[in-house]
Design a protein around this motif. Structure first.
Motif, PDB file in Angstrom:
ATOM      1  N   ILE A 135      -9.167  -6.896   7.290  1.00 58.74           N
ATOM      2  CA  ILE A 135      -8.555  -5.778   8.009  1.00 58.74           C
ATOM      3  C   ILE A 135      -7.468  -6.247   8.977  1.00 58.74           C
ATOM      4  O   ILE A 135      -6.718  -5.436   9.507  1.00 58.74           O
ATOM      5  CB  ILE A 135      -9.591  -4.933   8.770  1.00 58.74           C
ATOM      6  N   SER A 161      -5.659   3.717  -2.502  1.00 60.92           N
ATOM      7  CA  SER A 161      -5.566   3.042  -1.203  1.00 60.92           C
ATOM      8  C   SER A 161      -5.630   4.045  -0.057  1.00 60.92           C
ATOM      9  O   SER A 161      -6.318   3.822   0.951  1.00 60.92           O
ATOM     10  CB  SER A 161      -4.272   2.233  -1.111  1.00 60.92           C
ATOM     11  N   LEU A 206      -6.310  -7.421  -0.567  1.00 60.03           N
ATOM     12  CA  LEU A 206      -5.963  -7.335   0.848  1.00 60.03           C
ATOM     13  C   LEU A 206      -6.103  -8.658   1.593  1.00 60.03           C
ATOM     14  O   LEU A 206      -5.723  -8.762   2.747  1.00 60.03           O
ATOM     15  CB  LEU A 206      -6.816  -6.263   1.536  1.00 60.03           C
ATOM     16  N   ILE A 215       0.335  -5.797   6.489  1.00 61.45           N
ATOM     17  CA  ILE A 215       0.710  -4.952   5.347  1.00 61.45           C
ATOM     18  C   ILE A 215       1.966  -4.164   5.729  1.00 61.45           C
ATOM     19  O   ILE A 215       2.140  -3.797   6.886  1.00 61.45           O
ATOM     20  CB  ILE A 215      -0.426  -3.971   5.001  1.00 61.45           C
ATOM     21  N   LEU A 272      -8.616   4.648   2.848  1.00 57.61           N
ATOM     22  CA  LEU A 272      -8.295   4.709   4.270  1.00 57.61           C
ATOM     23  C   LEU A 272      -8.762   6.032   4.873  1.00 57.61           C
ATOM     24  O   LEU A 272      -9.409   6.063   5.929  1.00 57.61           O
ATOM     25  CB  LEU A 272      -6.780   4.554   4.449  1.00 57.61           C
ATOM     26  N   CYS A 283     -16.317  -4.363   9.375  1.00 59.20           N
ATOM     27  CA  CYS A 283     -15.349  -4.671   8.321  1.00 59.20           C
ATOM     28  C   CYS A 283     -15.182  -6.177   8.135  1.00 59.20           C
ATOM     29  O   CYS A 283     -15.417  -6.956   9.058  1.00 59.20           O
ATOM     30  CB  CYS A 283     -13.980  -4.062   8.661  1.00 59.20           C
ATOM     31  N   THR A 314      -1.379  -4.170  10.462  1.00 56.92           N
ATOM     32  CA  THR A 314      -2.601  -4.678   9.858  1.00 56.92           C
ATOM     33  C   THR A 314      -3.399  -3.479   9.352  1.00 56.92           C
ATOM     34  O   THR A 314      -3.133  -2.334   9.739  1.00 56.92           O
ATOM     35  CB  THR A 314      -3.453  -5.466  10.862  1.00 56.92           C
ATOM     36  N   TYR A 315      -4.391  -3.739   8.493  1.00 55.85           N
ATOM     37  CA  TYR A 315      -5.220  -2.627   8.027  1.00 55.85           C
ATOM     38  C   TYR A 315      -5.963  -1.995   9.201  1.00 55.85           C
ATOM     39  O   TYR A 315      -6.158  -0.778   9.250  1.00 55.85           O
ATOM     40  CB  TYR A 315      -6.199  -3.098   6.951  1.00 55.85           C
ATOM     41  N   ARG A 316      -6.351  -2.820  10.182  1.00 50.49           N
ATOM     42  CA  ARG A 316      -6.993  -2.294  11.394  1.00 50.49           C
ATOM     43  C   ARG A 316      -6.060  -1.313  12.099  1.00 50.49           C
ATOM     44  O   ARG A 316      -6.465  -0.217  12.510  1.00 50.49           O
ATOM     45  CB  ARG A 316      -7.347  -3.443  12.338  1.00 50.49           C
ATOM     46  N   VAL A 338       0.845  -1.193   0.000  1.00 51.93           N
ATOM     47  CA  VAL A 338       0.000   0.000   0.000  1.00 51.93           C
ATOM     48  C   VAL A 338       0.885   1.249   0.000  1.00 51.93           C
ATOM     49  O   VAL A 338       1.780   1.388   0.843  1.00 51.93           O
ATOM     50  CB  VAL A 338      -0.922   0.000   1.235  1.00 51.93           C
ATOM     51  N   MET A 344      -3.578   0.312  10.771  1.00 51.23           N
ATOM     52  CA  MET A 344      -3.416   1.495   9.933  1.00 51.23           C
ATOM     53  C   MET A 344      -4.552   2.489  10.169  1.00 51.23           C
ATOM     54  O   MET A 344      -4.331   3.707  10.232  1.00 51.23           O
ATOM     55  CB  MET A 344      -3.359   1.094   8.458  1.00 51.23           C
TER      56      MET A 344
END
Length: 325
Positions: free
Chosen positions: A192, A172, A283, A196, A176, A188, A231-233, A164, A235
């Motif tokens: 998530i 991306s 993802l 990443i 976010l 979600c 993690t996306y969480r 990302v 982020m």
């Protein structure tokens, strides 16, 4: 047609940029102009690209199209290296994604044929992390296949694989930004919690330019990422803290498919579902650097995630959080 030959240290010659009007390409072009590199840009609509260039920039714009091959021979005239920053995001279904993937591969084959005839010395391609192994999204498969096609030609290919990219205007980052800014509570899907290794847009540009300047990177593939694995969480929470927002309540559910999530993102953010779908589908694949040899060949000071967010926000022209970096 003038053959390109090998680059020599300190003399990169004329450089062709494909995708110069895109998210990464615009920043790369400005940096190359700042370094007084002679540029050729291929564009389907030169009139749209020309206003993006500084006045007096040493850049030649050639009207053309990779998919048809129009203008490629002229664009490659005198070029010694090329940046290949072209790829399609796809659409709302696997069938549509595959159609875009086939178009991307055909464009890459056209370039390889023309570059071989022109005697181009090098090509530098920006691909994606997580593009190996089973269970890949169509988007990531396509990035890997394009890298293979470019590497099969006469020009020596350098492939950079990034996760990302955090920068103003990037799909991306926009996804976010709007999710965190607009939703204090989010439902979600499980993706998530995928790991990443995000990277700042400025760092990507530094790596691209560094690879052009260091010809020892030719014929190599490198993973590039920022200093943190999140993690996306995480982020989302890091973004909230960088903005001084309250911590977000994030609830995961197993039934939210990539397609449904894409429509949800389409409702909440300016990112269309046709763009969000391949991003969300990708993802499910962990995107973390597996090797770090680029750090020895192109050493840079990596930008922490929160700083990358602040830089991106400072460059955003509008929308929530714009100008707050």
């Amino acid at each position: 047609m003038v053959g390109a030959g090998e680059l020599t240290p300190g003399d990169v010659g004329r450089v062709l940029v494909l995708g110069g009007s895109g998210f990464v390409g615009r920043r790369l072009v400005l940096e190359l102009i700042r370094k007084n590199v002679g540029l050729t840009l291929l564009a389907r609509s030169p009139e749209k690209l020309r206003p993006l260039l500084p006045e007096g920039a040493e850049a030649r714009i050639v009207k053309g199209d990779l998919l048809s091959g129009e203008g490629l021979d002229g664009a490659l005239e005198g070029a010694r290296a090329a940046f290949y920053l072209v790829h399609s995001m796809g659409g709302r279904s696997i069938a549509v994604n595959r159609k875009f993937a086939e178009r991307d591969k055909e464009a890459a084959r056209n370039f390889v044929r023309a570059a071989g005839a022109a005697g181009l010395g090098r090509v530098i391609y920006l691909g994606g992390l997580g593009e190996t192994g089973p269970g890949l999204s169509e988007h990531l498969k396509s990035r890997a296949e394009v890298a293979e096609i470019l590497s099969s030609g006469r020009a020596r290919a350098t492939v950079l694989r990034a996760a990302v990219i955090i920068g103003a205007g990037g799909a991306s980052f926009e996804m976010l930004r709007f999710l965190v800014e607009r939703l204090p509570v989010m439902v979600c899907p499980r993706w998530i919690d995928t790991r990443i290794q995000p990277i700042a847009l400025g760092d990507v540009v530094k790596y691209l330019v560094g690879c052009l300047e260091n010809q020892e990177t030719a014929g190599r593939t490198f993973d590039i990422g920022g200093p943190e694995i999140l993690t996306y969480r995480e982020m989302m929470q890091e973004y909230a803290e960088a903005r001084g927002l309250a911590r977000r309540l994030i609830i995961t559910v197993p039934v939210l498919t990539p397609l449904l999530a894409a429509y949800w993102v389409d409702l909440v953010t300016p990112v269309p579902s046709g763009v969000a779908h391949p991003l969300i589908e990708g993802l499910r694949n962990e995107v973390v650097c597996k090797e770090s040899s680029i750090e020895e060949m192109v050493p840079i000071e990596k930008t922490p995630f929160r700083e990358a967010v602040k830089i991106a926000l400072s460059e955003e022209p509008s929308g929530p959080g714009a100008g707050s970096g």
